[in-house]
Design a protein around this motif. Structure first.
Motif, short mmCIF file in Angstrom:
data_model
loop_
_atom_site.label_atom_id
_atom_site.label_comp_id
_atom_site.label_asym_id
_atom_site.label_seq_id
_atom_site.Cartn_x
_atom_site.Cartn_y
_atom_site.Cartn_z
N GLU A 145 -5.27 -4.22 -8.22
CA GLU A 145 -4.59 -2.93 -8.25
C GLU A 145 -5.18 -1.93 -7.25
OE1 GLU A 145 -7.64 -2.88 -11.64
OE2 GLU A 145 -6.20 -4.31 -10.77
N ARG A 146 -6.36 -2.24 -6.70
CA ARG A 146 -6.98 -1.34 -5.73
C ARG A 146 -6.94 -1.90 -4.30
NH1 ARG A 146 -12.44 -0.49 -6.40
NH2 ARG A 146 -12.18 1.13 -4.82
N ARG A 147 -6.13 -2.92 -4.08
CA ARG A 147 -6.05 -3.54 -2.75
C ARG A 147 -4.88 -2.98 -1.94
NH1 ARG A 147 -9.30 -8.40 -2.82
NH2 ARG A 147 -8.07 -9.37 -1.16
N THR A 148 -4.52 -1.73 -2.22
CA THR A 148 -3.41 -1.09 -1.50
C THR A 148 -3.81 -0.79 -0.05
OG1 THR A 148 -4.18 1.03 -2.38
CG2 THR A 148 -2.37 -0.07 -3.55
N ALA A 149 -2.80 -0.83 0.82
CA ALA A 149 -3.04 -0.62 2.25
C ALA A 149 -1.72 -0.28 2.92
CB ALA A 149 -3.62 -1.90 2.87
N HIS A 150 -1.79 0.12 4.16
CA HIS A 150 -0.57 0.30 4.95
C HIS A 150 -0.84 -0.04 6.40
CE1 HIS A 150 -2.39 4.32 5.67
NE2 HIS A 150 -1.73 4.27 6.83
N GLY B 8 1.93 -1.44 1.46
CA GLY B 8 1.85 -2.69 0.73
C GLY B 8 0.45 -2.92 0.18
N ARG B 9 0.03 -4.20 0.16
CA ARG B 9 -1.29 -4.51 -0.37
C ARG B 9 -1.84 -5.76 0.33
NH1 ARG B 9 -0.81 -8.53 -4.58
NH2 ARG B 9 1.37 -9.15 -4.75
N VAL B 10 -3.15 -5.92 0.24
CA VAL B 10 -3.82 -7.06 0.84
C VAL B 10 -3.98 -8.15 -0.22
CG1 VAL B 10 -5.91 -7.89 1.99
CG2 VAL B 10 -5.07 -5.56 2.44
N LEU B 11 -3.50 -9.35 0.09
CA LEU B 11 -3.59 -10.47 -0.85
C LEU B 11 -4.96 -11.13 -0.75
CD1 LEU B 11 -0.05 -12.07 -0.41
CD2 LEU B 11 -0.77 -10.20 -1.91
N VAL C 254 5.63 -3.47 0.20
CA VAL C 254 6.21 -3.09 -1.09
C VAL C 254 7.65 -3.59 -1.22
CG1 VAL C 254 4.72 -1.09 -1.45
CG2 VAL C 254 6.86 -0.80 -0.19
N GLU C 255 8.36 -3.71 -0.10
CA GLU C 255 9.76 -4.16 -0.15
C GLU C 255 9.88 -5.65 -0.46
OE1 GLU C 255 9.59 -0.63 2.69
OE2 GLU C 255 8.39 -2.42 2.29
N HIS C 256 8.84 -6.42 -0.16
CA HIS C 256 8.83 -7.87 -0.43
C HIS C 256 7.48 -8.25 -1.04
CE1 HIS C 256 12.56 -8.63 1.88
NE2 HIS C 256 12.10 -7.75 2.74
N PRO C 257 7.22 -7.83 -2.28
CA PRO C 257 5.88 -7.98 -2.85
C PRO C 257 5.42 -9.42 -3.06
CG PRO C 257 7.45 -7.22 -4.52
CD PRO C 257 8.16 -7.16 -3.20
N SER D 47 11.36 -13.49 7.70
CA SER D 47 12.07 -13.78 8.94
C SER D 47 11.85 -12.61 9.90
CB SER D 47 13.56 -13.94 8.67
OG SER D 47 14.13 -12.68 8.34
N PRO D 48 11.98 -12.84 11.20
CA PRO D 48 11.82 -11.73 12.15
C PRO D 48 12.74 -10.55 11.82
CG PRO D 48 11.81 -13.80 13.35
CD PRO D 48 12.15 -14.13 11.92
N THR D 49 13.97 -10.83 11.40
CA THR D 49 14.92 -9.75 11.09
C THR D 49 14.45 -8.94 9.89
OG1 THR D 49 16.76 -11.06 11.96
CG2 THR D 49 17.32 -9.24 10.50
N ASP D 50 13.99 -9.65 8.83
CA ASP D 50 13.52 -8.95 7.64
C ASP D 50 12.27 -8.13 7.93
OD1 ASP D 50 15.59 -9.89 6.09
OD2 ASP D 50 14.45 -11.53 5.19
N LYS D 51 11.38 -8.69 8.76
CA LYS D 51 10.17 -7.96 9.10
C LYS D 51 10.49 -6.73 9.94
CE LYS D 51 5.72 -8.10 11.38
NZ LYS D 51 4.92 -8.73 12.44
N ASP D 52 11.35 -6.89 10.95
CA ASP D 52 11.73 -5.76 11.80
C ASP D 52 12.29 -4.61 10.98
OD1 ASP D 52 10.99 -7.24 14.01
OD2 ASP D 52 13.03 -7.66 14.67
N ALA D 53 13.04 -4.94 9.93
CA ALA D 53 13.72 -3.92 9.13
C ALA D 53 12.75 -3.00 8.41
CB ALA D 53 14.66 -4.59 8.12
N ILE D 54 11.55 -3.50 8.09
CA ILE D 54 10.61 -2.70 7.30
C ILE D 54 9.30 -2.40 8.01
CG2 ILE D 54 11.56 -3.56 5.11
CD1 ILE D 54 8.99 -5.36 4.95
N SER D 55 9.06 -3.05 9.15
CA SER D 55 7.74 -2.95 9.76
C SER D 55 7.45 -1.57 10.32
CB SER D 55 7.56 -4.00 10.87
OG SER D 55 8.22 -3.59 12.05
#
Length: 201
Positions: free
Chosen positions: A115-120, A143-146, A164-167, A175-183
């Motif tokens: 719960e404390r591994r949050t990051a951006h 998001g967070r660091v796994l 956070v959009e794809h936890p 996919s490149p498209t999904d990453k581009d949309a939120i990166s």
């Protein structure tokens, strides 16, 4: 055809930028460092992403005479007081090595509960035009660091980061498209692309 210089030789980053710019900046050709005469790249010694991006964009414009884009980005981990931040690419020391950086990050967060591994991820994109125009925009992906490396896409810390959009997926599994949309870079580029298009008219 309008040409824009991107001060990078990271082929994945060049591809990411071209994918995002192409639908907005019609007929633009993005050139990388390997497409221009070699010049002395500046030392990225600024304390902020914005400062480093501007430093690189100004140097690229001075060397090529072309409208120049440059970015600086990194991972900011809350439990590490925002580090590695601007030091992300060289967190484990020279030479730059993604695998070594990821191992170091995992070691540093070994005792940190989930719960404390949050990051951006943060990104600043600078644009410098021969007419004197200078623009900087910033993007962010939370998001967070796994605890384990997953995925084969992306680069850098993508194999450890879940947005956070794809936890349930690392950004290296998107996919490149999904990453581009939120990166962070995608968001910054979508902000600056219309400004670049206007400046190239």
């Amino acid at each position: 055809m309008a040409e824009v210089f991107l001060a990078s030789r990271n082929t994945k980053k060049l591809g990411e930028m071209e994918r995002i710019l192409a639908p907005i900046v019609e007929g633009v050709r993005v050139l990388g460092l390997d497409d221009v005469v070699e010049y002395a790249e500046p030392v990225e010694d600024q304390p902020t992403f914005e400062g480093n991006a501007l430093l690189k964009a100004r140097a690229g414009l001075a060397a090529t005479g072309l409208p120049t884009l440059a970015d600086d980005s990194g991972l900011c981990v809350d439990a590490l007081n925002g580090m590695p931040g601007v030091l992300s690419a060289r967190w484990s020391g020279p030479p730059k090595d993604d695998a070594r950086n990821n191992r170091l990050l995992l070691d540093q967060l070994a005792d940190v509960p989930d719960e404390r591994r949050t990051a951006h991820f943060a990104c600043a994109v600078a644009f410098c035009h021969p007419d004197g125009t200078e623009l900087v925009v910033e993007g962010r992906m939370d998001g967070r660091v796994l605890r384990e490396l997953r995925g084969s896409g992306g680069f850098g810390y993508d194999v450890l980061f879940a947005a956070v959009e794809h936890p349930d997926l690392t950004t290296a599994e998107l996919s490149p498209t999904d990453k581009d949309a939120i990166s962070h870079r995608g968001r910054a580029l979508r902000q600056i692309a219309p400004l670049v298009a206007h400046a190239l008219r």
